[in-house]
Write a protein that holds these residues in place. Structure first.
Motif, PDB file in Angstrom:
ATOM      1  N   ARG A 573       0.848  -1.197   0.000  1.00 46.97           N
ATOM      2  CA  ARG A 573       0.000   0.000   0.000  1.00 46.97           C
ATOM      3  C   ARG A 573       0.881   1.243   0.000  1.00 46.97           C
ATOM      4  O   ARG A 573       1.871   1.314   0.746  1.00 46.97           O
ATOM      5  CB  ARG A 573      -0.939   0.022   1.207  1.00 46.97           C
ATOM      6  CG  ARG A 573      -1.989  -1.090   1.171  1.00 46.97           C
ATOM      7  CD  ARG A 573      -3.102  -0.887   2.158  1.00 46.97           C
ATOM      8  NE  ARG A 573      -4.035  -2.005   2.138  1.00 46.97           N
ATOM      9  CZ  ARG A 573      -5.135  -2.085   2.879  1.00 46.97           C
ATOM     10  NH1 ARG A 573      -5.428  -1.099   3.715  1.00 46.97           N
ATOM     11  NH2 ARG A 573      -5.922  -3.131   2.796  1.00 46.97           N
ATOM     12  N   VAL A 574       0.519   2.218  -0.839  1.00 42.35           N
ATOM     13  CA  VAL A 574       1.293   3.445  -0.944  1.00 42.35           C
ATOM     14  C   VAL A 574       0.362   4.563  -1.413  1.00 42.35           C
ATOM     15  O   VAL A 574      -0.536   4.336  -2.235  1.00 42.35           O
ATOM     16  CB  VAL A 574       2.472   3.268  -1.933  1.00 42.35           C
ATOM     17  CG1 VAL A 574       1.978   2.941  -3.329  1.00 42.35           C
ATOM     18  CG2 VAL A 574       3.372   4.488  -1.955  1.00 42.35           C
ATOM     19  N   SER A 575       0.548   5.760  -0.880  1.00 39.49           N
ATOM     20  CA  SER A 575      -0.269   6.891  -1.318  1.00 39.49           C
ATOM     21  C   SER A 575       0.172   7.340  -2.710  1.00 39.49           C
ATOM     22  O   SER A 575       1.306   7.064  -3.141  1.00 39.49           O
ATOM     23  CB  SER A 575      -0.149   8.059  -0.335  1.00 39.49           C
ATOM     24  OG  SER A 575       1.141   8.644  -0.419  1.00 39.49           O
ATOM     25  N   TYR A 576      -0.701   8.023  -3.399  1.00 40.82           N
ATOM     26  CA  TYR A 576      -0.374   8.530  -4.736  1.00 40.82           C
ATOM     27  C   TYR A 576       0.855   9.429  -4.689  1.00 40.82           C
ATOM     28  O   TYR A 576       1.764   9.319  -5.534  1.00 40.82           O
ATOM     29  CB  TYR A 576      -1.573   9.293  -5.302  1.00 40.82           C
ATOM     30  CG  TYR A 576      -1.272  10.044  -6.583  1.00 40.82           C
ATOM     31  CD1 TYR A 576      -1.392   9.428  -7.820  1.00 40.82           C
ATOM     32  CD2 TYR A 576      -0.869  11.386  -6.552  1.00 40.82           C
ATOM     33  CE1 TYR A 576      -1.114  10.121  -8.997  1.00 40.82           C
ATOM     34  CE2 TYR A 576      -0.591  12.080  -7.711  1.00 40.82           C
ATOM     35  CZ  TYR A 576      -0.718  11.444  -8.937  1.00 40.82           C
ATOM     36  OH  TYR A 576      -0.437  12.128 -10.100  1.00 40.82           O
ATOM     37  N   THR A 577       0.909  10.321  -3.696  1.00 38.39           N
ATOM     38  CA  THR A 577       2.041  11.250  -3.581  1.00 38.39           C
ATOM     39  C   THR A 577       3.352  10.493  -3.399  1.00 38.39           C
ATOM     40  O   THR A 577       4.371  10.818  -4.022  1.00 38.39           O
ATOM     41  CB  THR A 577       1.817  12.211  -2.405  1.00 38.39           C
ATOM     42  OG1 THR A 577       0.592  12.944  -2.626  1.00 38.39           O
ATOM     43  CG2 THR A 577       2.969  13.190  -2.274  1.00 38.39           C
ATOM     44  N   GLU A 578       3.344   9.453  -2.560  1.00 39.44           N
ATOM     45  CA  GLU A 578       4.545   8.641  -2.359  1.00 39.44           C
ATOM     46  C   GLU A 578       4.918   7.892  -3.632  1.00 39.44           C
ATOM     47  O   GLU A 578       6.106   7.741  -3.958  1.00 39.44           O
ATOM     48  CB  GLU A 578       4.321   7.654  -1.220  1.00 39.44           C
ATOM     49  CG  GLU A 578       4.176   8.310   0.145  1.00 39.44           C
ATOM     50  CD  GLU A 578       3.742   7.330   1.213  1.00 39.44           C
ATOM     51  OE1 GLU A 578       4.168   7.489   2.368  1.00 39.44           O
ATOM     52  OE2 GLU A 578       2.973   6.393   0.891  1.00 39.44           O
ATOM     53  N   ALA A 579       3.910   7.406  -4.373  1.00 43.14           N
ATOM     54  CA  ALA A 579       4.172   6.687  -5.623  1.00 43.14           C
ATOM     55  C   ALA A 579       4.850   7.591  -6.645  1.00 43.14           C
ATOM     56  O   ALA A 579       5.767   7.161  -7.366  1.00 43.14           O
ATOM     57  CB  ALA A 579       2.870   6.127  -6.182  1.00 43.14           C
TER      58      ALA A 579
END
Length: 735
Positions: A573-579
């Motif tokens: 799981r990863v946030s869009y910003t982190e991706a």
């Protein structure tokens, strides 16, 4: 009256002595069944109770002079009835543990989701989380044995009672149950058919090949139920001369593609490719197939060629295997949601709403009915002679190309597919020429016109639905209606998109699974989607391993490993910003080059999605909290005002597999979002009413069924995982 009194007295006596019945040693079959039933598991008792209840009803409907028969049947009913509560407790406990047993990374969602006791008609005892497979097998076997005995005893008791009463019955009513003949997959079983040795079977199917020798012939027969067929051995000395001539004669009709019926004994095979074979006694031709014209001869055909004969391609190993995988994934879908208390809902195919807001919809109208089609009547009158001459020249040139291609084929420089392609072009040109020639000689006629408004636009009030209507792109909005009334629901049906795309990932008609979860936030949504995908992979490994092994051998060497990875591991799981930061870092450090630039606010391209799933996480990953400007109006706005509570599941090989979000439940925020997207609030007044009256936090997601099949099989083109693919300029059932 004496009969009724006698029955009541026996019934009361039986109730008083029911606690002692297990101590009675009786030689009657019914009493043995009763004692046996009292020691079995709750699942067996419950099923026996159903039969016993039926026995009581049958008994009460018949006149009986003796208490002996009543006594036995009532004993069986008492034991079964006392076991029902045990089944209810087991069912509820097993169902509430479903998510927890399938994923060790379960959050609070799994503990608080509402799971009804009755699972929409599907017992949670079928779940792998409820009990072991050996326990289930034993329980089912005991249950079926007890049911047969109970029914038999009921019939004996009823017959005896009627005889004692002096009743004469001239006819006996029997119930016939539907049962299909055994198919190859069932015959082979887990031991490749060894348990069937010595038995005589009747098989029906299609001939894959026929190798005739001097005194024997070997027929490869397949009925579509299994990856490999079964070898039929025809010995000349063992069959009639007529049968031998059918198989090995100069004009043999047992050719590739023919359908036949075979009857013979299963014997062990001396060959190494199969464990058993069938020694043929009888053989009958059901349907012939001309070997000179049959398109599927025994050789490997390209998938592109097979798309041109969609009516015959299911007979190939590849498409048959895809069909079996598709079937099992559909079953697993219903199984997962039914076991977890979801209600199956059928949403409309024709709609006046645009769920995605993209405008790429097929419009449905009846206003064109009766209008002259292009190339006929009034439209054809404008055909110029020079237009006809141009097409005539094209026909001549294409004819020369066909002749040359056929000559090249004879010399080995072209294939049959090359010839077919050029012939198809020639036929299309000839058809166009015929239409032009007929149209140039046709006098102009009047043409019906579309109803118009004073402004010049089309008057859709004259149409069938009195407004613009379309084929649906999603059942989500309708699903929200049902979830706001009956709690968790799911839809599973066709959707349509008029996107003029010819890529290997797009179809004009495709199937979607779309659940809606009431009283659920984004975390609930992500967990449910993850567990569903994992359940499908586990079920596929259990039911279609042979097919997956075939795909791994022929198309994708990582097929099995990929499915097992999803089945056995939690998703990342990863946030869009982190991706976005991960992707930027890959570009800056020259780990990866992307065709499309990476910056915050973009809609991730397939190359970005696959990089995250295949190279960074090496498993499925959930990306959440996307920018609001690239997502639909119904997604809940986050407190930062820039992102929405949306999520996508990205998987290796495919990229985006699942897209979902928490829905916007705040009326004022939703109205503003709709205005920003240019939507008319009046057209969506019914959707806004869900927020006006008893609004709840709710979430949902959509999964493209064909993309799930692509992911699990390793096939490259989405057109090969649906029976009748639809894409721009193609809407044919066959070639």
């Amino acid at each position: 009256m004496m009969k009724i009194a006698s029955f009541k007295s026996c019934f009361c006596a039986t109730r008083q002595t029911r606690n002692k019945m297990t101590m009675i040693k009786s030689t009657t079959t019914t009493t043995r069944n009763t004692n046996y039933s009292s020691t079995r598991s709750s699942s067996s008792s419950a099923q026996n109770g159903c039969v016993a209840s039926s026995s009581r009803r049958i008994l009460r409907s018949n006149d009986t002079n003796t208490c002996h028969h009543h006594h036995h049947h009532h004993q069986s009913a008492v034991v079964s009835r006392s076991s029902r509560s045990t089944l209810t407790t087991t069912t509820t406990t097993s169902s509430r543990n479903f998510y927890r047993n399938n994923n060790s990374n379960t959050n609070d969602y799994n503990q608080r989701r509402r799971i009804p006791t009755t699972m929409g008609g599907v017992s949670p005892l079928l779940s792998s989380s409820s009990c072991s497979s050996s326990s289930l097998t034993s329980s089912r076997a005991v249950t079926m044995t007890m049911m047969r005995r109970s029914v038999k005893n009921t019939r004996l008791s009823t017959t005896s009672g009627r005889s004692a009463a002096g009743e004469n019955s001239s006819t006996t009513q029997t119930t016939t149950t539907y049962k299909r003949r055994d198919r190859l997959a069932q015959i082979k079983g887990n031991d490749r058919g060894k348990s069937k040795v010595g038995k005589t079977l009747e098989l029906k199917g299609w001939v894959r090949s026929n190798r005739a020798q001097k005194d024997r012939a070997f027929i490869d027969l397949n009925d579509g139920s299994d990856m490999s067929g079964m070898q039929m051995v025809v010995l000349q000395e063992h069959v009639d001369e007529n049968v031998w001539q059918l198989v090995a004669g100069a004009t043999s009709e047992v050719s590739t593609g023919a359908s036949i019926r075979v009857k013979g004994k299963v014997v062990e095979s001396p060959g190494g490719k199969q464990s058993v074979e069938v020694l043929v006694d009888e053989l009958e031709i059901i349907g012939k197939a001309d070997p000179a014209t049959y398109p599927l001869q025994k050789k490997r055909h390209t998938l592109e060629y097979l798309r041109g004969i969609a009516h015959l391609r299911p007979r190939t190993n590849t498409i048959a295997a895809v069909s079996r995988v598709r079937n099992q994934l559909a079953f697993a879908t219903h199984q997962f949601f039914q076991q977890n208390g979801f209600l199956y809902v059928n949403t409309p195919i024709i709609t006046a709403s645009d769920c995605e807001g993209a405008g790429e919809q097929f419009q449905v109208t009846c206003l064109l009915n009766g209008l002259e089609e292009e190339g006929s009547a009034g439209a054809a009158a404008s055909v110029a002679p020079q237009d006809v001459e141009k097409v005539e020249q094209k026909v001549k040139s294409q004819g020369d190309i066909v002749k040359k291609t056929k000559a090249d084929k004879g010399e080995g420089n072209a294939t049959k597919e090359d010839v077919d392609r050029e012939v198809k072009k020639l036929l299309a040109l000839k058809e166009e020429l015929t239409e032009l020639q007929s149209g140039s000689n046709t006098p102009q006629t009047s043409v019906k016109e579309l109803p118009k408004l004073k402004s010049g636009g089309v008057d859709y009030e004259q149409d069938f639905f009195a407004k613009r209507s379309y084929l649906t792109v999603s059942g989500q909005l309708n699903g929200e209606i049902m979830a706001s009334a009956v709690n968790d629901i799911y839809t599973f049906g066709p959707t349509f998109r008029a996107e003029n795309s010819n890529t290997s990932r797009h179809l004009a008609e495709f199937w979607m699974i779309e659940p809606e979860l009431a009283f659920a936030d984004l975390n609930d949504d992500m967990q449910c989607a993850e567990d569903y995908v994992r359940h499908c992979c586990k079920y596929l490994l259990k039911t279609c391993r042979k097919d997956l092994e075939f795909f791994q051998k022929m198309y994708d060497k990582n097929c099995l490993e990929r499915v097992e990875n999803v089945a056995n591991n939690p998703f990342g799981r990863v946030s869009y910003t982190e991706a976005i930061e991960i992707l930027k870092d890959a570009v800056e450090t020259k780990k990866k080059e992307f065709v499309y630039p990476v910056e915050w606010g973009i809609d991730l391209a397939t190359e970005h999605e696959r990089y995250l799933a295949e190279e960074v996480y090496k498993k499925p990953v959930v990306v959440y909290n996307y920018p609001k400007d690239i997502k639909a109006f119904y997604m809940r706005l986050n407190p930062d005002g820039k992102t929405v509570a949306a999520m996508d599941i990205l998987v290796p090989k495919v990229g985006e597999l699942v897209g979902g979000s928490q829905r916007e439940e705040r009326l004022d925020v939703l109205e503003q979002r709709m205005k920003d997207c240019g939507l008319e609030l009046e057209e969506y007044s019914w959707y806004l009413d869900l927020r006006r009256y008893g609004s709840v936090t709710h979430s949902g997601f959509g999964l493209g069924f064909e993309r799930l099949i692509l992911f699990t099989t390793g096939m490259e083109n989405i057109r090969d995982v649906i029976p009748y693919p639809r894409w721009p300029k193609n809407c044919l059932e066959g070639h």
